[in-house]
Motif scaffolding. Structure first.
Motif, PDB file in Angstrom:
ATOM      1  N   THR A  99       0.812  -1.231   0.000  1.00  0.00           N
ATOM      2  CA  THR A  99       0.000   0.000   0.000  1.00  0.00           C
ATOM      3  C   THR A  99       0.840   1.273   0.000  1.00  0.00           C
ATOM      4  N   LEU A 100       1.773   1.338  -0.937  1.00  0.00           N
ATOM      5  CA  LEU A 100       2.478   2.602  -1.157  1.00  0.00           C
ATOM      6  C   LEU A 100       1.503   3.543  -1.843  1.00  0.00           C
ATOM      7  N   TYR A 101       1.641   4.852  -1.616  1.00  0.00           N
ATOM      8  CA  TYR A 101       0.782   5.808  -2.313  1.00  0.00           C
ATOM      9  C   TYR A 101       1.265   5.932  -3.759  1.00  0.00           C
ATOM     10  N   PRO A 102       0.409   5.577  -4.729  1.00  0.00           N
ATOM     11  CA  PRO A 102       0.886   5.524  -6.121  1.00  0.00           C
ATOM     12  C   PRO A 102       1.285   6.894  -6.665  1.00  0.00           C
ATOM     13  N   TRP A 103       0.805   7.986  -6.032  1.00  0.00           N
ATOM     14  CA  TRP A 103       1.111   9.324  -6.561  1.00  0.00           C
ATOM     15  C   TRP A 103       2.396   9.879  -5.977  1.00  0.00           C
ATOM     16  N   ARG A 104       3.042   9.136  -5.089  1.00  0.00           N
ATOM     17  CA  ARG A 104       4.286   9.608  -4.492  1.00  0.00           C
ATOM     18  C   ARG A 104       5.448   8.746  -4.948  1.00  0.00           C
ATOM     19  N   LEU A 112       6.778   9.665   4.514  1.00  0.00           N
ATOM     20  CA  LEU A 112       5.412   9.939   4.951  1.00  0.00           C
ATOM     21  C   LEU A 112       5.283  10.219   6.454  1.00  0.00           C
ATOM     22  N   LEU A 143       8.502   5.587  -9.159  1.00  0.00           N
ATOM     23  CA  LEU A 143       7.114   5.550  -8.706  1.00  0.00           C
ATOM     24  C   LEU A 143       6.755   4.109  -8.358  1.00  0.00           C
ATOM     25  N   HIS A 145       4.485   2.029  -9.112  1.00  0.00           N
ATOM     26  CA  HIS A 145       4.101   1.043 -10.141  1.00  0.00           C
ATOM     27  C   HIS A 145       5.302   0.548 -10.938  1.00  0.00           C
TER      28      HIS A 145
END
Lengths: 263, 332
Positions: A99-104, A112, A143, A145
């Motif tokens: 659950t990494l933030y995909p926008w960061r 974080l 990123l 992904h």
């Protein structure tokens, strides 16, 4: 609440945890589904405790309670002698999904916790150190992904470790990795734990993993979960998976889970 | 000597490769435009002597020259896009010729409803100050209303997704007025607001507000709850959860709302300008219709289309920049 930054210097790097007669359940269609029943557990600072049990038995729920994400319906949980009232960065969770933030970027994901507490500006070097520690320094600007499963989970681990947690809560963190990555990361977890001295609490359904990592293995029954067995694993690190003592303990756990004849 | 020729022959061979060859499609397109220019100039008009017929022919001839030159000089920099559009230029050239023949040359289409191309040219040359004024008036109205609606919609959507209290009071209102076409408010707006300009801003803002609110709300509501768990265990407070978790996670939805809102705002803009505002492209269209100036109407219609499509393109550019992290994910 005792946060890592405010804790007196006298406290050991690991957190003492005591779970006192905790019961919990969920309301499903107006009916209470009991999940945990009278769980009592004392964990010394610096221990590595593995919680083992059939899937869906409530181990992960216990972790959520200890993380402070939900209050228990009965009993109480003490961290260093003080009741847990909510989440705190001294008790960090690594979930099964990274659950990494995909926008960061990876760096911003790891940053974080420091950012959330408003101390990132003065502590930027800690992010770099954490990335170095898990071997992702070269992927700081990638990123999520773009990462493989193992790399993503390493980034999630760095995101936890950057906060210098006194209790690292691991909810099947290696459960979705391929078996080779899994073996490598088991070794890495042990050395991280030995170096930093935090208390580790890990849910797993892999008996071998529990015996390879933990100083103590707690075996849970089917839901509602009760503790059916506690085993002290008194073997030095690094351990060997074919150590006869570990093989003996594995046999005992399998019997306890009703799978004795299958190995 | 044999060695020298073979090495000299190599670059020549490279020149013959695909990117270096003469572009037959662009040449053909040039030919089509040249044909349109020739028939415009040499074939006498059927009835009227349309103004600017010669000028149209020269413009088409200039286009033909540019296309032919680009077809002959495919190595010139910056021509890759032109080459990709080659088939389009070809079709447009043929289209221009057909349009010219059907209107000015043979008078096949009923007049005055169908204007020949030189009539549009006449409008652009004679009436450009008024058209520029109208574009600026429309843009001013549109941008003011759109930004107002987008910002309030975003904030309201965030409130709906986050606060139970906001949800309790706003949700029923949204359910009631959301499905109502914003144009239905037109009569009320025009006598409630002090000026028709203010009324139009309100209507455009409303048209933008509804989809932006709903999509922002659904974006916030569909954020993976594990994202919040992670942030909370790392010490995040509410403000951080909203601004650093909910908002960025909801952004892909928000942009869908912004696109829908933009489409709705175009509709309201044109209707509002046709009904009450005394400036802008919608007003120009209505005015042209009133005077049966169909050439002016087509000219304004073309400009309106270009304006709307440019604004959508701009929003796409902003979105792609802002959501660059989505690269590789499914994008509509």
């Amino acid at each position: 609440m005792v946060s890592a930054a405010l804790a007196p210097a006298a406290l050991p790097p690991g957190m003492a945890l005591s779970v006192e007669r905790v019961s919990h359940g969920f309301v499903l269609q107006d009916e209470l589904l009991p999940v945990l029943q009278d769980i009592a557990l004392d964990i010394e600072p610096g221990e590595f405790v593995a919680l083992l049990g059939p899937s869906g038995c409530g181990k992960s729920t216990l972790l959520r309670l200890i993380a402070g994400l939900e209050p228990p319906r009965g009993g109480r949980i003490l961290a260093d002698g003080l009741p847990i009232t909510g989440p705190d960065p001294s008790r960090v969770v690594v979930f099964q999904d990274p659950t990494l933030y995909p926008w960061r970027t990876v760096w911003d994901n790891v940053a974080l916790g420091l950012e959330a507490r408003g101390i990132l500006k003065s502590q930027r070097h800690r992010v770099d150190q954490a990335l170095e520690l898990v071997g992702l320094a070269r992927f700081a600007s990638a990123l999520p992904h773009q990462l493989s499963g193992g790399m993503a989970q390493r980034a999630a681990l760095a995101r936890a470790l950057v906060n210098d947690p006194r209790l690292l809560i691991l909810d099947e963190p290696l459960g979705k990795l391929d078996s080779l990555t899994r073996l490598t990361m088991q070794g890495e977890l042990v050395s991280l734990w030995q170096r930093a001295g935090f208390t580790a609490l890990m849910v797993t359904h892999d008996i071998e993993e529990a015996l390879f990592l933990a100083t103590r293995v707690i075996v849970f029954s089917d839901r509602p979960a009760r503790i059916v067995e506690e085993l002290r694993v008194d073997r030095p690190y690094p351990r060997h998976r074919d150590d006869p003592e570990l093989v003996r303990l594995r046999q005992r756990i399998l019997e306890r889970l009703g799978l004795g004849g299958s190995w | 000597m044999a060695h020298a020729t073979s090495s000299a022959g190599l670059p020549a061979l490279e020149l013959g490769q695909a990117p270096g060859r003469i572009d037959p499609v662009l040449l053909l397109a040039g030919l089509a435009w040249a044909g349109a220019a020739a028939l415009t100039l040499l074939w006498p008009n059927a009835t009227d002597d349309w103004a600017f017929t010669e000028e149209l022919a020269y413009l088409a001839a200039a286009a033909a020259a540019v296309l032919a030159l680009a077809g002959l000089l495919p190595r010139a920099p910056g021509l890759a896009r032109l080459r990709r559009a080659g088939p389009w230029f070809l079709v447009l050239g043929i289209g221009l010729a057909v349009w010219e023949i059907a209107t000015a040359k043979l008078d096949l289409l009923p007049r005055p409803f169908f204007a020949p191309p030189q009539e549009l040219l006449t409008v652009y040359i004679d009436d450009w100050p008024r058209l520029v004024e109208c574009v600026l008036a429309s843009l001013g109205l549109l941008v003011t209303g759109y930004l107002l609606g987008a910002v309030t919609g975003f904030v309201t959507g965030l409130g709906l997704g986050w606060s139970r209290l906001v949800g309790y009071w706003v949700h029923p209102v949204l359910r009631l007025i959301g499905p109502l076409p914003p144009v239905a408010w037109l009569p009320v707006a025009f006598f409630t607001f002090p000026s028709s300009w203010a009324a139009s801003v309100f209507l455009i803002a409303l048209a933008t507000f509804v989809p932006v609110t709903i999509l922002t709300w659904s974006g916030v509501a569909s954020v993976n709850s594990a994202y919040y768990d992670i942030a909370r265990t790392l010490g995040a407070k509410n403000r951080f959860l909203v601004l650093k978790v909910a908002v960025p996670a909801a952004m892909p939805h928000v942009y869908v709302g912004l696109f829908m809102g933009m489409a709705a705002s175009f509709a309201v803009l044109v209707v509002a300008e046709m009904m009450g505002v005394k400036a802008g492209l919608g007003w120009y269209l209505q005015w042209a219709l009133g005077w049966a100036a169909y050439g002016n109407m087509y000219a304004a219609l073309l400009i309106t289309a270009l304006m709307c499509s440019s604004l959508v393109t701009l929003l796409f550019k902003v979105r792609d920049r802002h959501l660059a992290w989505q690269k590789g994910m499914l994008k509509w």
